[in-house]
Design a protein around this motif. Structure first.
Motif, mmCIF file in Angstrom:
data_model
loop_
_atom_site.group_PDB
_atom_site.id
_atom_site.type_symbol
_atom_site.label_atom_id
_atom_site.label_comp_id
_atom_site.label_asym_id
_atom_site.label_seq_id
_atom_site.Cartn_x
_atom_site.Cartn_y
_atom_site.Cartn_z
ATOM 1 N N GLU A 34 0.896 -1.104 -0.069
ATOM 2 C CA GLU A 34 0.048 -0.081 -0.003
ATOM 3 C C GLU A 34 0.958 1.060 -0.048
ATOM 4 O O GLU A 34 1.735 1.436 0.990
ATOM 5 N N GLY A 35 1.018 1.889 -0.990
ATOM 6 C CA GLY A 35 1.843 2.957 -1.507
ATOM 7 C C GLY A 35 3.390 2.526 -0.847
ATOM 8 O O GLY A 35 3.720 1.649 -1.722
ATOM 9 N N GLU A 36 4.000 3.255 0.039
ATOM 10 C CA GLU A 36 5.495 2.893 0.442
ATOM 11 C C GLU A 36 5.510 1.718 1.481
ATOM 12 O O GLU A 36 6.648 1.336 1.759
ATOM 13 N N ASP A 37 4.512 1.331 1.789
ATOM 14 C CA ASP A 37 4.191 0.388 3.131
ATOM 15 C C ASP A 37 4.029 -1.160 2.440
ATOM 16 O O ASP A 37 3.299 -1.570 1.496
ATOM 17 N N ILE A 38 4.567 -2.120 3.021
ATOM 18 C CA ILE A 38 4.616 -3.521 2.770
ATOM 19 C C ILE A 38 3.969 -4.062 3.972
ATOM 20 O O ILE A 38 4.541 -3.966 5.256
ATOM 21 N N LEU A 39 2.658 -4.748 3.911
ATOM 22 C CA LEU A 39 1.893 -5.183 5.185
ATOM 23 C C LEU A 39 1.818 -6.624 4.860
ATOM 24 O O LEU A 39 1.499 -7.254 3.816
ATOM 25 N N VAL A 40 2.306 -7.223 6.061
ATOM 26 C CA VAL A 40 2.281 -8.728 6.283
ATOM 27 C C VAL A 40 1.176 -9.160 7.277
ATOM 28 O O VAL A 40 1.280 -8.654 8.442
ATOM 29 N N ASN A 41 0.226 -10.206 6.725
ATOM 30 C CA ASN A 41 -0.757 -10.516 7.833
ATOM 31 C C ASN A 41 -0.255 -11.761 8.365
ATOM 32 O O ASN A 41 -0.317 -13.028 7.806
ATOM 33 N N VAL A 42 0.337 -11.587 9.731
ATOM 34 C CA VAL A 42 1.018 -12.791 10.370
ATOM 35 C C VAL A 42 -0.124 -13.692 11.262
ATOM 36 O O VAL A 42 0.233 -14.469 11.679
ATOM 37 N N ASP A 43 -1.410 -13.056 11.075
ATOM 38 C CA ASP A 43 -2.493 -13.828 11.856
ATOM 39 C C ASP A 43 -3.000 -15.011 11.037
ATOM 40 O O ASP A 43 -3.518 -15.760 11.534
ATOM 41 N N THR A 44 -2.559 -15.132 9.730
ATOM 42 C CA THR A 44 -3.195 -15.904 8.647
ATOM 43 C C THR A 44 -2.297 -16.498 7.959
ATOM 44 O O THR A 44 -2.244 -16.132 6.658
ATOM 45 N N PRO A 45 -1.488 -17.409 8.298
ATOM 46 C CA PRO A 45 -0.368 -18.068 7.499
ATOM 47 C C PRO A 45 -1.198 -18.800 6.354
ATOM 48 O O PRO A 45 -2.335 -19.315 6.449
ATOM 49 N N LEU A 46 -0.489 -18.925 5.222
ATOM 50 C CA LEU A 46 -1.202 -19.450 4.022
ATOM 51 C C LEU A 46 -1.020 -21.052 4.119
ATOM 52 O O LEU A 46 -1.870 -21.699 3.625
ATOM 53 N N GLN A 47 -0.073 -21.681 4.713
ATOM 54 C CA GLN A 47 0.112 -23.016 5.056
ATOM 55 C C GLN A 47 0.929 -23.168 6.323
ATOM 56 O O GLN A 47 1.593 -22.471 6.549
ATOM 57 N N ALA A 48 0.703 -24.273 7.004
ATOM 58 C CA ALA A 48 1.452 -24.591 8.152
ATOM 59 C C ALA A 48 2.733 -25.384 7.793
ATOM 60 O O ALA A 48 2.758 -25.948 6.845
#
Ligand code: FES
Length: 69
Positions: A54-68
């Motif tokens: 988002e703009g100059e920000d890189i956002l990582v959703n650490v609450d929802t891993p894509l796989q275990a």
């Protein structure tokens, strides 16, 4: 993906990145940063997480891993 190597706990962000592959700085295990798969020796898989820019920000959703792991 997770920052800790599943071998013996190396910090992957201190490793070496070449294209999509990061090499652990301790014993040189290699992981594909787009999938979390170990490409050498190929026995482990790390969780990866959704990322968006988002703009100059890189956002990582650490609450929802894509796989275990
Ligand atoms: S701790 Fe990463 S390869 Fe050994």
């Amino acid at each position: 993906m997770n920052n800790i190597c599943p071998h013996l706990g190396g910090v992957l962000s201190y490793g070496f990145l070449d294209n999509n592959c990061v090499t652990c700085p301790l014993h040189m295990w290699e992981f594909d940063v787009t999938t979390g798969a170990c490409v050498w020796p190929g026995e482990e898989k790390l969780p990866t997480y959704p990322v968006k820019v988002e703009g100059e920000d890189i956002l990582v959703n650490v609450d929802t891993p894509l796989q275990a792991s």
